[in-house]
Design a protein around this motif. Sequence first.
Motif, PDB file in Angstrom:
ATOM      1  N   VAL A  80      40.407  13.031  30.533  1.00  0.00           N
ATOM      2  CA  VAL A  80      39.588  14.200  30.192  1.00  0.00           C
ATOM      3  C   VAL A  80      39.983  14.787  28.834  1.00  0.00           C
ATOM      4  O   VAL A  80      41.155  15.105  28.595  1.00  0.00           O
ATOM      5  N   ASN A  81      38.964  14.928  27.962  1.00  0.00           N
ATOM      6  CA  ASN A  81      39.140  15.587  26.654  1.00  0.00           C
ATOM      7  C   ASN A  81      40.357  15.039  25.910  1.00  0.00           C
ATOM      8  O   ASN A  81      41.173  15.786  25.353  1.00  0.00           O
ATOM      9  N   VAL A  82      40.478  13.727  25.888  1.00  0.00           N
ATOM     10  CA  VAL A  82      41.588  13.073  25.188  1.00  0.00           C
ATOM     11  C   VAL A  82      41.451  13.343  23.678  1.00  0.00           C
ATOM     12  O   VAL A  82      40.342  13.293  23.130  1.00  0.00           O
ATOM     13  N   ASP A  83      42.550  13.628  22.995  1.00  0.00           N
ATOM     14  CA  ASP A  83      42.442  14.043  21.583  1.00  0.00           C
ATOM     15  C   ASP A  83      43.375  13.266  20.654  1.00  0.00           C
ATOM     16  O   ASP A  83      43.742  13.753  19.574  1.00  0.00           O
TER      17      ASP A  83
ATOM     18  N   LYS B 156      40.287  13.791  17.488  1.00  0.00           N
ATOM     19  CA  LYS B 156      40.112  15.038  18.206  1.00  0.00           C
ATOM     20  C   LYS B 156      38.825  15.718  17.749  1.00  0.00           C
ATOM     21  O   LYS B 156      38.653  16.003  16.552  1.00  0.00           O
ATOM     22  N   LEU B 157      37.923  15.943  18.685  1.00  0.00           N
ATOM     23  CA  LEU B 157      36.653  16.592  18.355  1.00  0.00           C
ATOM     24  C   LEU B 157      36.896  18.046  17.964  1.00  0.00           C
ATOM     25  O   LEU B 157      37.594  18.780  18.663  1.00  0.00           O
TER      26      LEU B 157
ATOM     27  N   ILE C 281      35.556  16.060  13.031  1.00  0.00           N
ATOM     28  CA  ILE C 281      36.567  15.439  13.883  1.00  0.00           C
ATOM     29  C   ILE C 281      37.869  15.292  13.123  1.00  0.00           C
ATOM     30  O   ILE C 281      37.868  15.090  11.901  1.00  0.00           O
ATOM     31  N   PHE C 282      38.975  15.448  13.842  1.00  0.00           N
ATOM     32  CA  PHE C 282      40.284  15.227  13.235  1.00  0.00           C
ATOM     33  C   PHE C 282      40.677  13.779  13.456  1.00  0.00           C
ATOM     34  O   PHE C 282      40.667  13.279  14.595  1.00  0.00           O
ATOM     35  N   VAL C 283      41.013  13.109  12.362  1.00  0.00           N
ATOM     36  CA  VAL C 283      41.461  11.723  12.425  1.00  0.00           C
ATOM     37  C   VAL C 283      42.928  11.703  12.017  1.00  0.00           C
ATOM     38  O   VAL C 283      43.253  11.953  10.855  1.00  0.00           O
TER      39      VAL C 283
ATOM     40  N   VAL D 142      34.329  10.771  22.922  1.00  0.00           N
ATOM     41  CA  VAL D 142      35.548  10.735  22.108  1.00  0.00           C
ATOM     42  C   VAL D 142      36.738  10.293  22.951  1.00  0.00           C
ATOM     43  O   VAL D 142      37.595   9.512  22.497  1.00  0.00           O
ATOM     44  N   SER D 143      36.796  10.772  24.208  1.00  0.00           N
ATOM     45  CA  SER D 143      37.890  10.365  25.105  1.00  0.00           C
ATOM     46  C   SER D 143      37.872   8.857  25.337  1.00  0.00           C
ATOM     47  O   SER D 143      38.925   8.195  25.314  1.00  0.00           O
TER      48      SER D 143
END
Length: 555
Positions: free
Chosen positions: A436-439, A443-444, A463-465, A545-546
């Motif tokens: 769930v909501n893996v970042d 990270k969105l 999004i954070f890369v 994203v997850s």
Amino acid sequence: MHYQKYSKGYYMPPEIDLEWAKKDAPDHAPVWCSVDLRDGNQSLVIPMSLDEKLEFYRTLLKVGFKEIEVGFPAASDTEYEFLRRLVEDDLIPDDVTIQVLTQAREHIIRKTFDALKGVKNAIVHVYNSTSVAQREQVFKKSKDEIKQMAVDGAKLLRELTEEAGAGYRFEYSPESFTGTEPEYALEVCNAVLDVWKPTPDRKAIINLPVTVEMSLPHVYGMQIAYMNKHLKYRDAVLLSIHPHNDRGCGVADTEMGILAGADRVEGTLFGNGERTGNVDIITVAMNLFALGIDPKLDFSNMPALCEMYERVTRMHVSPRQPYAGELVFAAFSGSHQDAIAKGMKWKEEKNPDKWTLPYLYIDPKDVGREYDGDVIRINSQSGKGGVGFIMEQKYGIDMPKKMREDFGYCVKGVSDHKHKELMPDELYQIFQREYVNVDTPYKLDDFLLKKEPDGSRKGTVDIFVNGKQRTFVAKGNGRLDAVSNALQENLGISYKDLTYSEHALELGQSSRAIAYIGIVAEGGHVTWGAGMDTDIITASIQALVSAIDRMQMGK
């Protein structure tokens, strides 16, 4: 293993009647008599205190016992005082009969009657041993002398009852009946009945104990059938049985004894008693219950009954004790869990009027147990069915079938590594952590979806890369497709066959939604992700994203 030193210590009846064996079940429950406070108590390492016996007694009343053997008043001051406490504190309901045990000896019987003063309904239970071994080795008396002991005890009971002006009922046991020749046991019992001359409105009890279990259960059944057929005053006699469990067949002895004509059963809760114990009344009663027969006893709160029993007796209820043990409804096996979960769903859909679920002989809720904590238990042997059942029942999380399988393997690995059972909250934590909501590594942050003139959607994704914020833009056929294209085109990743489902979260979390996404990488491996949010679109993009993050991590 010197098996040659043993031989049959029991005796077949002189005539064999197997008509009773053609019955498939009794048509009603027997009269139950609890002997927990006497037979059960005398077998404890530390016998119960007065207050503990009182608590046990009150529990027996609550369960519904109408006959309770409270002790051997002549045996000790504690036994005597307990009975007097019941009388003086008015603790015996009018519809309950108190039973006391006494040997067929004058001074013991007289002290027993002193203890009974003020009791409205009582059974005085007298016994003497009749077996070959006891006659030869203990009493060193002939058959006639042993029979005379029984007759003398019966006469004294009758005389003292008349002297007291009481309406006590009488019970006689040829102790060690199973080691006695049936025709001799019959002779003794009929001699006792000739003294008492019972009537249908004041029945006598003839109790035939399995003092020591010696034979296969069907032999005991035949012995009971013989006595049932030949006892005098049969319409004025309650034929009672009192099985012990030396061969582990106490329940089978009891059930066959009932089929063969027994009207009454003496036993204990959880089978407590000397050596391997008495018959477990809970098991016999619940076996009737499971056949659709009213057992006339209430075991609907088994956890509370177990707690009381363990506390006051200092004994333990086995985790595999029928109907009562902690694990008797538990399914750890993946295939069992899957069948139970499907059975539960079938039950919800069909709403049948009879209970027929796989692997669950009765509904655990009928004895105070819960499906999610007592039935489906998770360890390294469990599978997707059980894991999915817990997540859906407990947390409202209804994963797609293939994702359940993936999560099942994940849980199996954790349990195997920790070498322990996993509790429902641990499953939930694993799900949250892994899906769930893996970042990481992506990270969105935010997104914007806009409808284009040609009907397509344009997705802008912040999004954070690896900790650095990036903005990607792309078009697609729909909202999720646009975001998916933006990520694939700019992150240099590739996948196909995006699988999507969503639903609102219930069970106190109705303001949130959850989305599930599966993506197929090159080689055909499916990676799953989940997203939770108060907004379903946000939850969907979080799920995507997850899934991408988990694919990048090789999951």
